[in-house]
Design a protein around this motif. Sequence first.
Motif, PDB file in Angstrom:
ATOM      1  N   ALA A  46       0.834  -1.211   0.000  1.00  0.00           N
ATOM      2  CA  ALA A  46       0.000   0.000   0.000  1.00  0.00           C
ATOM      3  C   ALA A  46       0.864   1.254   0.000  1.00  0.00           C
ATOM      4  O   ALA A  46       1.938   1.283   0.586  1.00  0.00           O
ATOM      5  CB  ALA A  46      -0.906   0.005   1.222  1.00  0.00           C
ATOM      6  N   THR A  47       0.366   2.281  -0.633  1.00  0.00           N
ATOM      7  CA  THR A  47       1.060   3.571  -0.628  1.00  0.00           C
ATOM      8  C   THR A  47       0.809   4.266   0.706  1.00  0.00           C
ATOM      9  O   THR A  47      -0.210   4.003   1.363  1.00  0.00           O
ATOM     10  CB  THR A  47       0.559   4.476  -1.764  1.00  0.00           C
ATOM     11  OG1 THR A  47      -0.822   4.795  -1.523  1.00  0.00           O
ATOM     12  CG2 THR A  47       0.723   3.815  -3.125  1.00  0.00           C
ATOM     13  N   THR A  80     -14.532   0.269   2.519  1.00  0.00           N
ATOM     14  CA  THR A  80     -13.173   0.533   2.055  1.00  0.00           C
ATOM     15  C   THR A  80     -12.233  -0.593   2.476  1.00  0.00           C
ATOM     16  O   THR A  80     -11.424  -1.065   1.680  1.00  0.00           O
ATOM     17  CB  THR A  80     -12.666   1.882   2.600  1.00  0.00           C
ATOM     18  OG1 THR A  80     -13.544   2.908   2.144  1.00  0.00           O
ATOM     19  CG2 THR A  80     -11.264   2.175   2.128  1.00  0.00           C
ATOM     20  N   SER A  81     -12.341  -1.024   3.713  1.00  0.00           N
ATOM     21  CA  SER A  81     -11.498  -2.122   4.194  1.00  0.00           C
ATOM     22  C   SER A  81     -11.784  -3.400   3.411  1.00  0.00           C
ATOM     23  O   SER A  81     -10.855  -4.124   3.024  1.00  0.00           O
ATOM     24  CB  SER A  81     -11.737  -2.367   5.682  1.00  0.00           C
ATOM     25  OG  SER A  81     -11.406  -1.234   6.428  1.00  0.00           O
ATOM     26  N   GLY A  82     -13.049  -3.667   3.168  1.00  0.00           N
ATOM     27  CA  GLY A  82     -13.406  -4.860   2.388  1.00  0.00           C
ATOM     28  C   GLY A  82     -12.857  -4.811   0.977  1.00  0.00           C
ATOM     29  O   GLY A  82     -12.313  -5.793   0.480  1.00  0.00           O
ATOM     30  N   ILE A  86     -10.047  -7.473  -0.495  1.00  0.00           N
ATOM     31  CA  ILE A  86     -10.400  -8.253  -1.689  1.00  0.00           C
ATOM     32  C   ILE A  86      -9.420  -7.961  -2.816  1.00  0.00           C
ATOM     33  O   ILE A  86      -8.991  -8.869  -3.529  1.00  0.00           O
ATOM     34  CB  ILE A  86     -11.852  -7.950  -2.128  1.00  0.00           C
ATOM     35  CG1 ILE A  86     -12.820  -8.645  -1.202  1.00  0.00           C
ATOM     36  CG2 ILE A  86     -12.108  -8.370  -3.560  1.00  0.00           C
ATOM     37  CD1 ILE A  86     -12.756 -10.167  -1.212  1.00  0.00           C
ATOM     38  N   THR A  87      -9.028  -6.717  -2.987  1.00  0.00           N
ATOM     39  CA  THR A  87      -8.065  -6.364  -4.031  1.00  0.00           C
ATOM     40  C   THR A  87      -6.715  -7.023  -3.778  1.00  0.00           C
ATOM     41  O   THR A  87      -6.093  -7.555  -4.704  1.00  0.00           O
ATOM     42  CB  THR A  87      -7.914  -4.830  -4.124  1.00  0.00           C
ATOM     43  OG1 THR A  87      -9.192  -4.268  -4.438  1.00  0.00           O
ATOM     44  CG2 THR A  87      -6.911  -4.437  -5.191  1.00  0.00           C
ATOM     45  N   ARG A  90      -7.157 -10.884  -4.357  1.00  0.00           N
ATOM     46  CA  ARG A  90      -7.338 -11.149  -5.785  1.00  0.00           C
ATOM     47  C   ARG A  90      -6.023 -10.962  -6.552  1.00  0.00           C
ATOM     48  O   ARG A  90      -5.675 -11.776  -7.412  1.00  0.00           O
ATOM     49  CB  ARG A  90      -8.411 -10.241  -6.368  1.00  0.00           C
ATOM     50  CG  ARG A  90      -8.682 -10.522  -7.851  1.00  0.00           C
ATOM     51  CD  ARG A  90      -9.763  -9.623  -8.401  1.00  0.00           C
ATOM     52  NE  ARG A  90     -11.025  -9.981  -7.786  1.00  0.00           N
ATOM     53  CZ  ARG A  90     -11.988  -9.119  -7.483  1.00  0.00           C
ATOM     54  NH1 ARG A  90     -11.834  -7.840  -7.731  1.00  0.00           N
ATOM     55  NH2 ARG A  90     -13.090  -9.528  -6.960  1.00  0.00           N
ATOM     56  N   SER A  91      -5.287  -9.906  -6.242  1.00  0.00           N
ATOM     57  CA  SER A  91      -4.016  -9.656  -6.929  1.00  0.00           C
ATOM     58  C   SER A  91      -3.012 -10.767  -6.663  1.00  0.00           C
ATOM     59  O   SER A  91      -2.340 -11.240  -7.582  1.00  0.00           O
ATOM     60  CB  SER A  91      -3.424  -8.322  -6.488  1.00  0.00           C
ATOM     61  OG  SER A  91      -4.252  -7.264  -6.860  1.00  0.00           O
ATOM     62  N   ALA A  92      -2.905 -11.186  -5.414  1.00  0.00           N
ATOM     63  CA  ALA A  92      -1.968 -12.268  -5.074  1.00  0.00           C
ATOM     64  C   ALA A  92      -2.390 -13.572  -5.728  1.00  0.00           C
ATOM     65  O   ALA A  92      -1.558 -14.299  -6.290  1.00  0.00           O
ATOM     66  CB  ALA A  92      -1.892 -12.430  -3.561  1.00  0.00           C
ATOM     67  N   TYR A  93      -3.670 -13.874  -5.679  1.00  0.00           N
ATOM     68  CA  TYR A  93      -4.172 -15.125  -6.262  1.00  0.00           C
ATOM     69  C   TYR A  93      -3.980 -15.132  -7.780  1.00  0.00           C
ATOM     70  O   TYR A  93      -3.538 -16.130  -8.349  1.00  0.00           O
ATOM     71  CB  TYR A  93      -5.645 -15.300  -5.892  1.00  0.00           C
ATOM     72  CG  TYR A  93      -6.219 -16.636  -6.298  1.00  0.00           C
ATOM     73  CD1 TYR A  93      -5.778 -17.804  -5.697  1.00  0.00           C
ATOM     74  CD2 TYR A  93      -7.209 -16.727  -7.261  1.00  0.00           C
ATOM     75  CE1 TYR A  93      -6.307 -19.031  -6.056  1.00  0.00           C
ATOM     76  CE2 TYR A  93      -7.749 -17.942  -7.620  1.00  0.00           C
ATOM     77  CZ  TYR A  93      -7.293 -19.103  -7.018  1.00  0.00           C
ATOM     78  OH  TYR A  93      -7.813 -20.318  -7.377  1.00  0.00           O
TER      79      TYR A  93
END
Length: 165
Positions: A46-47, A80-82, A86-87, A90-93
């Motif tokens: 995260a930034t 926002t946390s959800g 999820i992002t 999803r990105s890792a998967y």
Amino acid sequence: MFIVGDAKGRELDLARLGPQDRDPAKAIIEASIPVVDALSDEGSPATPAAVEAFKEQLNAALSATPGIDGDQAIDLARKTSGNAVITLVRSAYDRIRSEPGFAWKEYRAGVYRAVGTATVAVSSVPIVQFIAQNAEAIKTFVEQMFHNPTLIQIVDIIAKLASHL
């Protein structure tokens, strides 16, 4: 009574937190705190601006007073946390799923001859490492927010694959 006759009003009424939704939403926010804290660590995907926004929303939600404004703060922090979790998952998967095909192609081309597997390439992905290092906190959040055992299994798969790297 006025909401019943207005389609947009009914839609907005359905989207807001009701009194029975406040405590479960706060529990979700509390479950997101360890994830947001982990995102604050150096090397997280995260930034700094995103982490600051998460923290502001969490603080606003945790100190929210009962009422429409407080409910909106809680709902925004929850959503926002959800979305963030999820992002990340999803990105890792997606990265893990796409890596073996790429590795095989490169292996045949000679790039991976010395290594022989795709796992070394996956280990350099910060999102995969983040999920693996924070798997328990993410699973707790996913259980609270989504009640989805499949997402918990996906987090376990990512953590397991990353542990073999």
